[in-house]
Design a protein around this motif. Sequence first.
Motif, PDB file in Angstrom:
ATOM      1  N   VAL A  59       0.863  -1.192   0.000  1.00 46.30           N
ATOM      2  CA  VAL A  59       0.000   0.000   0.000  1.00 46.30           C
ATOM      3  C   VAL A  59       0.893   1.233   0.000  1.00 46.30           C
ATOM      4  N   PRO A  94      11.118  15.282  -2.688  1.00 44.27           N
ATOM      5  CA  PRO A  94      12.503  15.759  -2.750  1.00 44.27           C
ATOM      6  C   PRO A  94      12.739  16.488  -4.084  1.00 44.27           C
ATOM      7  N   GLY A 156       3.151   6.765   4.056  1.00 44.97           N
ATOM      8  CA  GLY A 156       3.687   8.108   4.319  1.00 44.97           C
ATOM      9  C   GLY A 156       3.094   8.752   5.569  1.00 44.97           C
ATOM     10  N   LYS A 352      12.749  11.097   8.591  1.00 45.20           N
ATOM     11  CA  LYS A 352      11.687  10.774   7.628  1.00 45.20           C
ATOM     12  C   LYS A 352      12.111  11.348   6.285  1.00 45.20           C
ATOM     13  N   ASN A 355      15.629   8.983   1.044  1.00 49.68           N
ATOM     14  CA  ASN A 355      16.775   8.072   0.988  1.00 49.68           C
ATOM     15  C   ASN A 355      16.693   7.029   2.102  1.00 49.68           C
TER      16      ASN A 355
HETATM   17  C1  FAD Z   1       9.777  19.569   0.185  1.00 44.52           C
HETATM   18  C2  FAD Z   1      10.368  18.227   0.533  1.00 44.52           C
HETATM   19  C3  FAD Z   1      11.734  18.015   0.367  1.00 44.52           C
HETATM   20  C4  FAD Z   1      12.283  16.777   0.687  1.00 44.52           C
HETATM   21  N1  FAD Z   1      13.626  16.590   0.474  1.00 44.52           N
HETATM   22  C5  FAD Z   1      14.171  15.384   0.707  1.00 44.52           C
HETATM   23  C6  FAD Z   1      15.562  15.133   0.402  1.00 44.52           C
HETATM   24  O1  FAD Z   1      16.320  16.007  -0.024  1.00 44.52           O
HETATM   25  N2  FAD Z   1      16.042  13.891   0.624  1.00 44.52           N
HETATM   26  C7  FAD Z   1      15.265  12.898   1.095  1.00 44.52           C
HETATM   27  O2  FAD Z   1      15.772  11.763   1.229  1.00 44.52           O
HETATM   28  N3  FAD Z   1      13.958  13.097   1.406  1.00 44.52           N
HETATM   29  C8  FAD Z   1      13.391  14.306   1.235  1.00 44.52           C
HETATM   30  N4  FAD Z   1      12.053  14.514   1.513  1.00 44.52           N
HETATM   31  C9  FAD Z   1      11.267  13.485   2.263  1.00 44.52           C
HETATM   32  C10 FAD Z   1      10.661  12.391   1.398  1.00 44.52           C
HETATM   33  O3  FAD Z   1       9.817  12.934   0.414  1.00 44.52           O
HETATM   34  C11 FAD Z   1       9.830  11.435   2.259  1.00 44.52           C
HETATM   35  O4  FAD Z   1      10.528  11.102   3.418  1.00 44.52           O
HETATM   36  C12 FAD Z   1       9.513  10.167   1.479  1.00 44.52           C
HETATM   37  O5  FAD Z   1       8.635  10.511   0.427  1.00 44.52           O
HETATM   38  C13 FAD Z   1       8.897   9.103   2.365  1.00 44.52           C
HETATM   39  O6  FAD Z   1       8.555   7.975   1.598  1.00 44.52           O
HETATM   40  P1  FAD Z   1       7.261   7.112   1.941  1.00 44.52           P
HETATM   41  O7  FAD Z   1       7.222   6.057   0.893  1.00 44.52           O
HETATM   42  O8  FAD Z   1       7.218   6.732   3.354  1.00 44.52           O
HETATM   43  O9  FAD Z   1       6.040   8.129   1.741  1.00 44.52           O
HETATM   44  P2  FAD Z   1       5.531   8.800   0.397  1.00 44.52           P
HETATM   45  O10 FAD Z   1       6.656   9.008  -0.536  1.00 44.52           O
HETATM   46  O11 FAD Z   1       4.719   9.977   0.800  1.00 44.52           O
HETATM   47  O12 FAD Z   1       4.580   7.715  -0.245  1.00 44.52           O
HETATM   48  C14 FAD Z   1       3.363   7.340   0.315  1.00 44.52           C
HETATM   49  C15 FAD Z   1       2.429   6.937  -0.827  1.00 44.52           C
HETATM   50  O13 FAD Z   1       1.302   6.269  -0.274  1.00 44.52           O
HETATM   51  C16 FAD Z   1       0.167   6.623  -1.042  1.00 44.52           C
HETATM   52  N5  FAD Z   1      -1.003   6.355  -0.200  1.00 44.52           N
HETATM   53  C17 FAD Z   1      -1.288   6.873   1.025  1.00 44.52           C
HETATM   54  N6  FAD Z   1      -2.425   6.352   1.506  1.00 44.52           N
HETATM   55  C18 FAD Z   1      -2.873   5.472   0.573  1.00 44.52           C
HETATM   56  C19 FAD Z   1      -4.016   4.616   0.495  1.00 44.52           C
HETATM   57  N7  FAD Z   1      -4.919   4.556   1.480  1.00 44.52           N
HETATM   58  N8  FAD Z   1      -4.163   3.864  -0.608  1.00 44.52           N
HETATM   59  C20 FAD Z   1      -3.252   3.941  -1.630  1.00 44.52           C
HETATM   60  N9  FAD Z   1      -2.178   4.719  -1.610  1.00 44.52           N
HETATM   61  C21 FAD Z   1      -1.972   5.475  -0.519  1.00 44.52           C
HETATM   62  C22 FAD Z   1       0.396   8.098  -1.361  1.00 44.52           C
HETATM   63  O14 FAD Z   1      -0.346   8.490  -2.496  1.00 44.52           O
HETATM   64  C23 FAD Z   1       1.908   8.124  -1.612  1.00 44.52           C
HETATM   65  O15 FAD Z   1       2.222   7.962  -2.979  1.00 44.52           O
HETATM   66  C24 FAD Z   1      11.467  15.742   1.195  1.00 44.52           C
HETATM   67  C25 FAD Z   1      10.093  15.964   1.354  1.00 44.52           C
HETATM   68  C26 FAD Z   1       9.553  17.183   1.032  1.00 44.52           C
HETATM   69  C27 FAD Z   1       8.077  17.390   1.193  1.00 44.52           C
END
Ligand code: FAD
Length: 446
Positions: A59, A94, A156, A352, A355
Amino acid sequence: MTKKINRRTFLQSSAALATATISGQGYAQSTSGESPVIGGKFSSPAPIPAKKGPRVVIVGGGWSGLTMAKYLKKTNPKFDVVLLDKNQQFVSCPISNVWMADQVNLDFLTHSYVEAAQNNDYLFLNATALELDRTSKILVTTLGSIKYDYLVVAPGIDYDYNRIGVDNPEDEYALRMNYPAGFSSASEIMAIKHKLHNFKGGTLVLTVPSGNYRCIAAPYERACMAAAIFKKHNIRGKILLLDMNSDIRIKAEGFKKAFAEYYGNIIQYEPSAEINGVRVVDKEIETDFDSYQFDDAVIYPPVRASSIIEEFGLSDESSLQKEAAIDPFKYHLVDDESVYVTGDSRSQPFSKSGNTAHSEARYVAEVISAHADGKQIEWRSPQTMCFSGVRIDPLESMSIIAFYKYDEAEKSFAFDRSHLMDKWNERAGQAGLAWAEGMYRDMFYS
Ligand SMILES: Cc1cc2nc3c(=O)[nH]c(=O)nc-3n(C[C@H](O)[C@H](O)[C@H](O)COP(=O)(O)OP(=O)(O)OC[C@H]3O[C@@H](n4cnc5c(N)ncnc54)[C@H](O)[C@@H]3O)c2cc1C
């Protein structure tokens, strides 16, 4: 009287909408002929091929889920992997700050789930996960239900407006719409870019949350990019950076120097600004000691694990940020070795970041694969890597790389070795873009 929408009624109408879509496309319908309802009675199977091996459903197609899907297939080609995301395409958080300042174009951030799935031999379903039945190992989605052998939940974060004193849904909605945080969805990030480029002058408030929020450096980087935009386009604006922390949380010397050297007449940094309320109509933000008037704002509240972690019954009740109740080394639920939680919803105090989520997902893919073979693997630290843009045209950045270790005495994780580069330069600017390109290549290509 206007009918109040809460999450339950919203989910029910989504399910009804999904049914209509499914029927329209000729997919399987409920055998009773009734509209499927969520709560274990959603009888339509999701429109995906029958499984060809142990099925792992993921998910969330963010940094964690995309990496997980690819590396599960690589580690164990027999797995039948299904990646689910509510969005049709991936837009990277990012690099979005430097995109706001026109240092890359939107194509750089945007990628195709269809291509990722084709290139890496897994299934992609553009649907929202609605409900989980762990006893029957069934995940209910807006496009029907899926039976899993393993489930990885990587959804996320969500914002926690309660922690800045906003506790009624109408005020929260007003904040989300008027002053979006820009740390979760592409829509918010686009709205902020338009805000910055069209700012008419006056005071723009940016906030930095407390707690373990998403991307520790990014709010400070955003202040630099916003100031750089104001400078470049001769916008007569002041940026009031209200930090709920007592000091800049990371790359502090670098950011302080950058604020002073380049943006001294634009950025006003206020630490220990514990926000406890926002008056949307009056454009006023209240902290423990002061209140500040603003002309526009980007309000980033503290974060929590995505609300589905709590709704699916996976959260640790004692966790302030409602993160998952998982084994800190193997990532499965403490009471269920078939369900894993990774990425920014994890309970460990790692940064969080994308990378971190990427390197962690590669490790957890191996953990799941080993579990399926009745084996175990040794714990490996995730790697945090974060580039922060400071100046533009050309882009100049700073960076940090860090690993973690488990402190047996304290029974908690702490930073292990790290490498900080808090002197910005053009090479680091290019290295940051190359890092992101390498990550996208790894997640979307074989
Ligand atoms: C402005 C900004 C700058 C950043 N810069 C950096 C950087 O330089 N380096 C770095 O390493 N990180 C950086 N980050 C952080 C990075 O974006 C996050 O830590 C990363 O995206 C976390 O990955 P994740 O898979 O946990 O969550 P996400 O990437 O947010 O993925 C979660 C996914 O789950 C999906 N989802 C949620 N609920 C459901 C559901 N019920 N059903 C189906 N799909 C669902 C969402 O649509 C999303 O696509 C930055 C973030 C921001 C906002």
